[in-house]
Design a protein around this motif. Structure first.
Motif, PDB file in Angstrom:
ATOM      1  N   PRO A 184       0.835  -1.199   0.000  1.00  0.00           N
ATOM      2  CA  PRO A 184       0.000   0.000   0.000  1.00  0.00           C
ATOM      3  C   PRO A 184       0.875   1.257   0.000  1.00  0.00           C
ATOM      4  N   TYR A 185       0.501   2.223  -0.822  1.00  0.00           N
ATOM      5  CA  TYR A 185       1.242   3.489  -0.849  1.00  0.00           C
ATOM      6  C   TYR A 185       0.995   4.247   0.453  1.00  0.00           C
ATOM      7  N   LEU A 186       2.023   4.915   0.961  1.00  0.00           N
ATOM      8  CA  LEU A 186       1.895   5.601   2.253  1.00  0.00           C
ATOM      9  C   LEU A 186       1.456   7.060   2.132  1.00  0.00           C
ATOM     10  N   TYR A 187       1.749   7.683   1.004  1.00  0.00           N
ATOM     11  CA  TYR A 187       1.403   9.095   0.765  1.00  0.00           C
ATOM     12  C   TYR A 187       1.780  10.021   1.912  1.00  0.00           C
ATOM     13  N   PRO A 188       3.016  10.043   2.371  1.00  0.00           N
ATOM     14  CA  PRO A 188       3.369  10.993   3.435  1.00  0.00           C
ATOM     15  C   PRO A 188       3.320  12.424   2.891  1.00  0.00           C
ATOM     16  N   ALA A 189       2.963  13.365   3.768  1.00  0.00           N
ATOM     17  CA  ALA A 189       2.979  14.777   3.372  1.00  0.00           C
ATOM     18  C   ALA A 189       4.379  15.315   3.623  1.00  0.00           C
ATOM     19  N   LEU A 190       5.161  15.491   2.564  1.00  0.00           N
ATOM     20  CA  LEU A 190       6.553  15.897   2.724  1.00  0.00           C
ATOM     21  C   LEU A 190       6.800  17.258   2.083  1.00  0.00           C
ATOM     22  N   PRO A 191       7.692  18.034   2.664  1.00  0.00           N
ATOM     23  CA  PRO A 191       7.930  19.375   2.131  1.00  0.00           C
ATOM     24  C   PRO A 191       8.889  19.374   0.933  1.00  0.00           C
ATOM     25  N   VAL A 192       8.930  20.502   0.250  1.00  0.00           N
ATOM     26  CA  VAL A 192       9.882  20.731  -0.838  1.00  0.00           C
ATOM     27  C   VAL A 192      10.650  22.003  -0.490  1.00  0.00           C
ATOM     28  N   ASP A 193      11.979  21.921  -0.492  1.00  0.00           N
ATOM     29  CA  ASP A 193      12.791  23.106  -0.182  1.00  0.00           C
ATOM     30  C   ASP A 193      13.242  23.753  -1.487  1.00  0.00           C
ATOM     31  N   THR A 194      12.567  24.836  -1.857  1.00  0.00           N
ATOM     32  CA  THR A 194      12.955  25.529  -3.095  1.00  0.00           C
ATOM     33  C   THR A 194      13.706  26.820  -2.784  1.00  0.00           C
ATOM     34  N   SER A 195      14.198  26.947  -1.550  1.00  0.00           N
ATOM     35  CA  SER A 195      14.821  28.208  -1.155  1.00  0.00           C
ATOM     36  C   SER A 195      16.231  28.376  -1.706  1.00  0.00           C
ATOM     37  N   GLY A 196      16.827  27.301  -2.208  1.00  0.00           N
ATOM     38  CA  GLY A 196      18.187  27.378  -2.727  1.00  0.00           C
ATOM     39  C   GLY A 196      18.267  28.241  -3.969  1.00  0.00           C
ATOM     40  N   GLU A 197      19.461  28.764  -4.213  1.00  0.00           N
ATOM     41  CA  GLU A 197      19.611  29.668  -5.343  1.00  0.00           C
ATOM     42  C   GLU A 197      19.488  28.919  -6.676  1.00  0.00           C
ATOM     43  N   TYR A 198      20.125  27.755  -6.758  1.00  0.00           N
ATOM     44  CA  TYR A 198      20.177  27.070  -8.042  1.00  0.00           C
ATOM     45  C   TYR A 198      19.434  25.746  -8.068  1.00  0.00           C
ATOM     46  N   PHE A 199      19.215  25.140  -6.906  1.00  0.00           N
ATOM     47  CA  PHE A 199      18.571  23.826  -6.924  1.00  0.00           C
ATOM     48  C   PHE A 199      17.573  23.671  -5.776  1.00  0.00           C
ATOM     49  N   ALA A 200      16.731  22.646  -5.901  1.00  0.00           N
ATOM     50  CA  ALA A 200      15.669  22.421  -4.923  1.00  0.00           C
ATOM     51  C   ALA A 200      15.739  20.981  -4.430  1.00  0.00           C
ATOM     52  N   LEU A 201      15.188  20.767  -3.242  1.00  0.00           N
ATOM     53  CA  LEU A 201      15.157  19.438  -2.638  1.00  0.00           C
ATOM     54  C   LEU A 201      13.703  19.042  -2.394  1.00  0.00           C
ATOM     55  N   ASP A 202      13.254  18.031  -3.129  1.00  0.00           N
ATOM     56  CA  ASP A 202      11.882  17.543  -3.004  1.00  0.00           C
ATOM     57  C   ASP A 202      11.924  16.210  -2.265  1.00  0.00           C
ATOM     58  N   HIS A 203      11.558  16.235  -0.980  1.00  0.00           N
ATOM     59  CA  HIS A 203      11.639  15.020  -0.166  1.00  0.00           C
ATOM     60  C   HIS A 203      10.703  13.925  -0.661  1.00  0.00           C
ATOM     61  N   ASN A 204       9.678  14.304  -1.426  1.00  0.00           N
ATOM     62  CA  ASN A 204       8.754  13.299  -1.951  1.00  0.00           C
ATOM     63  C   ASN A 204       9.460  12.306  -2.859  1.00  0.00           C
ATOM     64  N   ARG A 205      10.529  12.742  -3.513  1.00  0.00           N
ATOM     65  CA  ARG A 205      11.222  11.906  -4.498  1.00  0.00           C
ATOM     66  C   ARG A 205      12.420  11.183  -3.911  1.00  0.00           C
ATOM     67  N   CYS A 206      12.722  11.456  -2.649  1.00  0.00           N
ATOM     68  CA  CYS A 206      13.982  10.970  -2.064  1.00  0.00           C
ATOM     69  C   CYS A 206      13.858   9.500  -1.666  1.00  0.00           C
ATOM     70  N   ILE A 207      14.897   8.708  -1.991  1.00  0.00           N
ATOM     71  CA  ILE A 207      14.905   7.303  -1.581  1.00  0.00           C
ATOM     72  C   ILE A 207      15.960   7.057  -0.498  1.00  0.00           C
ATOM     73  N   LEU A 208      16.512   8.136   0.061  1.00  0.00           N
ATOM     74  CA  LEU A 208      17.483   8.052   1.158  1.00  0.00           C
ATOM     75  C   LEU A 208      18.711   7.219   0.797  1.00  0.00           C
ATOM     76  N   CYS A 209      19.178   7.357  -0.445  1.00  0.00           N
ATOM     77  CA  CYS A 209      20.358   6.599  -0.868  1.00  0.00           C
ATOM     78  C   CYS A 209      21.627   7.221  -0.299  1.00  0.00           C
TER      79      CYS A 209
END
Lengths: 181, 606
Positions: free
Chosen positions: B130-155
């Motif tokens: 079953p998919y968990l669908y956690p509500a995760l934030p996206v950090d777009t505050s960086g100047e050149y790049f963003a971090l979307d925790h929804n896509r992260c696999i913790l590698c």
């Protein structure tokens, strides 16, 4: 024409954009070839609503409402082989994005808080399907026999999957034959 | 060095030879046996977290991650069979169900995502958990790049590259279980981070769309782009670039792992500033009328220049060039030098001696990775030569090399230094401490910038070399001169005089005509005209011609403006601080009517 009885197929469109049905129509001239082998019964394409007993049921879209669930369970009960077509049916995809939020918040955002809404009202007519708390891919509710992922799966992918299924084989998916987008 | 012992193992029935100490994955890869991976990256330490690279060892019921398992001589491994394929598919399904990996609107969709590719490869047509669908934030505050925790696999590839390659350890993981997350600093944001150097190595290392470049997102799939290998011209280190283009525009810039200088790493300047920051481009020749600069044809512009120059004596004219020009353009400058009263190259303060000193040792930058003591004298690599700073940080943090920083300005290397002192306030006791710190040093490296060329800098440098040579081990340091401008040493070597102070140089004789090749300096090179406002400096000269890629204070003061090709439109070579001649490959066709510097010079004098 051969006397072999045609395979009876029904399709259903649950919570999705109908893109998968559009992609099915993209089979173009292959639809003629397909029509020699199958009989399309209930489907958004034929506009026949009542699902009869069929050999293959093809379902597009995620389960978002009680009506979606009813259609899905009916389809499952009346078909021998159930095929999930498209990412919404397979994974929940875009409709499932709302699962991160509370249903009340989602509905309020859509019907009350929208920038263009002046006097908003929650829909409450009993004929309007009820939204489920969570959007779910169809295999979380019923047994699914085959999957055709893609958003939408392109006509070639659908053709490959259907011809394999009609030949009595499961599609052999690898990086060349399918995609999630 | 003693050659490692050779071992022989069997992988999927194939006899494979490798070195003792190599992992099963390394030997398999060297022998062309594919094992799927997600958390493994060749140039980082092995983590063994994703469990995609599991293999079976004959006689053992367990599976082990091949990236973290040293191969044992004579062992029989299975890397690909139905059981492993099933286990890997289960791993993938767990990864897909944990967060919101919804492909259709991901910036790395379409073949750039390793998670997606593995899903395809393993025939993952659905997810049984079953998919968990956690509500995760996206950090777009960086100047050149963003971090979307929804896509992260913790590698943790980003965490390891940040720690092991850039050496700043901005990223780490925090929280436990399903709340486990990559964090910036102490659970901060990229925008507020003062440790992040914006090098973008984390983005390049990310196998999914969790870290993505804002300027590259949704601009085309990388696997359908043209890829061109070229050299970064932002500083004289000369890092290798892989430039991805589509329809004559840049989609992404990554470091080139085949580069002998940078080994795939880049700093923010090379990775982003050259293409992800909008700049006002000059696209056609212009001549100033009473009101403004008016677009003209090349023919009109060249004819106007010839008309003005025709009335003048050569001694009334001067040519001032940027150190960013290619070696070929430098040769073209030398060829036309006789047609001008004088020719100069503008450089930063105290840098002319550095230009004329010549380039440093070949392999100088890589010797930093091996040095046991690094002395930084009057240079600020962390500000201007990011890749070199990363090498220095790593030498200190990972190999405990000694670091001595003698600076004129504070920099963030100071925090890593054993000894850190202002170059102008050194006392006798202090030198005893330096001598103590450098005792028994065997592989010293000396990185020196313009401030080492001041009288006090020269004294300090002589003293340091004396200390190193009076050591019992008597190892002379590897010298790495560090000018701030890209190709200044080679342009000086072509016979162009470096000019630190433009004002007296211009005033030395009355000039009627000044031709400035600003090339693709971001501000037209105006920052190097330190002393006076550019306009005041140039208003006394009757005709100023500026040949540049971007609009700047210089073009505002010009009578004639010529559009020059920028870094991605040039071909030729540049010489780095080690004396390597590095190729510049043109990536794009020049915008508008822009032309390469050497060609413009040729047309000027023909």
């Amino acid at each position: 024409m051969s006397d072999k009885p045609k395979i009876r197929v029904a399709t259903a469109w649950l919570g999705g954009c109908s893109g998968c049905h559009m992609s099915f129509l993209d089979l173009d001239e292959r639809l003629i070839e397909l029509s020699k082998l199958v009989e399309l019964t209930a489907s958004p394409i034929t506009d026949v609503k009542e699902i009869p007993e069929v050999d293959v049921g093809i379902v597009e879209g995620a389960v978002c409402t009680d009506e979606n669930e009813h259609v899905l369970r009916t389809m499952r009960a009346r078909c021998k082989v159930l095929v999930a077509i498209g990412d919404c049916a397979v994974t929940g995809n875009i409709p499932a994005l709302r699962n991160q939020f509370l249903l009340e918040d989602v509905v309020a955002r859509g019907f009350i808080e929208t920038e263009s809404t002046q006097i908003g009202e929650m829909p409450n007519d009993p004929v309007v399907p009820r939204l489920l708390k969570r959007v779910r891919p169809i295999h979380e509710l019923v047994k699914v026999d085959a999957y055709i992922p893609g958003c939408p799966p392109d006509a070639d992918t659908i053709w490959y999957a259907l011809t394999e299924l009609l030949a009595g084989r499961a599609p052999n998916w690898d990086e060349r034959t399918f995609s999630y987008d | 060095m003693i050659a490692p012992k050779q071992i022989t193992v069997t992988i999927d029935g194939q006899k494979c030879v490798g070195d003792e100490g190599q992992t099963v994955l390394q030997i398999a890869t060297a022998n062309h046996i594919y094992i799927p991976t997600l958390c493994y990256l060749k140039h980082l330490s092995s983590w063994g977290g994703c469990r995609m690279c599991i293999v079976e060892i004959a006689g053992s019921p367990k599976v082990v991650p091949s990236c973290a398992t040293p191969a044992v001589d004579g062992t029989n491994y299975s890397a690909n069979n139905d059981r492993l394929r099933q286990l890997r598919r289960l791993t993938l399904e767990l990864l897909f169900s944990e967060r919101n990996h919804i492909c259709p609107f991901c910036p790395t969709n379409h073949g750039d995502c390793e998670l997606q590719q593995q899903g395809y490869r393993h025939g993952m047509d659905s997810v049984r958990y079953p998919y968990l669908y956690p509500a995760l934030p996206v950090d777009t505050s960086g100047e050149y790049f963003a971090l979307d925790h929804n896509r992260c696999i913790l590698c943790t590839r980003c965490v390891r590259v940040c720690d092991e390659i850039e050496g700043v350890h901005t990223l780490d993981v925090a929280f436990r279980g399903e709340k486990n997350r990559v964090v910036v600093d102490l659970n901060g944001t990229f925008g507020a981070s003062d440790t992040c150097t914006n090098c973008g190595a984390c983005v390049a290392a990310c196998p999914t769309g969790a870290l993505f470049d804002k300027a590259a997102a949704f601009r085309g799939k990388l696997n359908t782009c043209q890829v061109v290998r070229t050299t970064c011209t932002e500083c004289p280190v000369g890092c290798g670039l892989l430039v991805f283009t589509k329809e004559n525009r840049i989609v992404e810039v990554f470091g080139d792992h085949d580069s002998k200088v940078s080994l795939g790493h880049l700093c923010a300047r090379g990775r982003y500033e050259t293409w992800a920051v909008p700049r006002e481009r000059i696209v056609q020749p212009m001549i100033r009328t009473i009101h403004a600069l008016k677009p003209v044809s090349w023919q009109q512009a060249l004819r106007e220049i010839a008309r003005i120059r025709g009335k003048l004596d050569a001694t009334q004219t001067a040519l001032l060039v940027s150190p960013r020009i290619t070696n070929e353009a430098a040769k073209a400058v030398a060829r036309v030098a006789a047609r001008f009263g004088k020719v100069g190259m503008f450089v930063a303060r105290d840098e002319s001696a550095l230009c004329e000193a010549g380039t440093g040792a070949l392999e100088g930058t890589n010797s930093l990775s091996n040095a046991d003591a690094i002395i930084v004298l009057g240079a600020q690599p962390s500000r201007t030569h990011g890749v070199l700073a990363a090498k220095i940080r790593n030498a200190v943090r990972r190999r405990r090399a000694k670091l001595l920083v003698f600076h004129a300005h504070k920099s963030d290397l100071d925090q890593h230094a054993d000894i850190c002192a202002n170059i102008v306030s050194l006392e006798h006791v202090f030198w005893d401490r330096v001598a103590e710190a450098l005792k028994n040093v065997k592989r010293p490296a000396l990185v020196y910038g313009a401030a080492a060329m001041t009288p006090i800098g020269v004294t300090v440098m002589a003293r340091l070399i004396q200390i190193l040579e009076s050591n019992p081990s008597r190892h002379a340091p590897v010298l790495i001169p560090l000018p701030t401008s890209t190709n200044s040493q080679a342009v000086a070597a072509a016979g162009v005089e470096p000019v630190e102070d433009v004002a007296p140089w211009l005033d030395a004789q009355p000039l009627q005509y000044l031709h400035i090749i600003a090339s693709d300096e971001p501000d037209g090179g105006a920052r190097l005209f330190e002393e006076k406002p550019v306009r005041v400096l140039l208003e006394r000269i009757d005709c100023v011609v500026v040949q540049a890629s971007y609009q700047s204070e210089l073009t505002e003061a010009a009578r004639i403006v010529l559009p020059a090709a920028m870094w991605s439109e040039k071909s030729g070579t540049v010489t780095n601080i080690e004396g390597r001649e590095l190729p510049l490959q043109s990536v794009l066709t020049p915008r508008g009517e822009a032309r390469e510097d050497a060609r413009i010079l040729g047309e000027l004098v023909s």
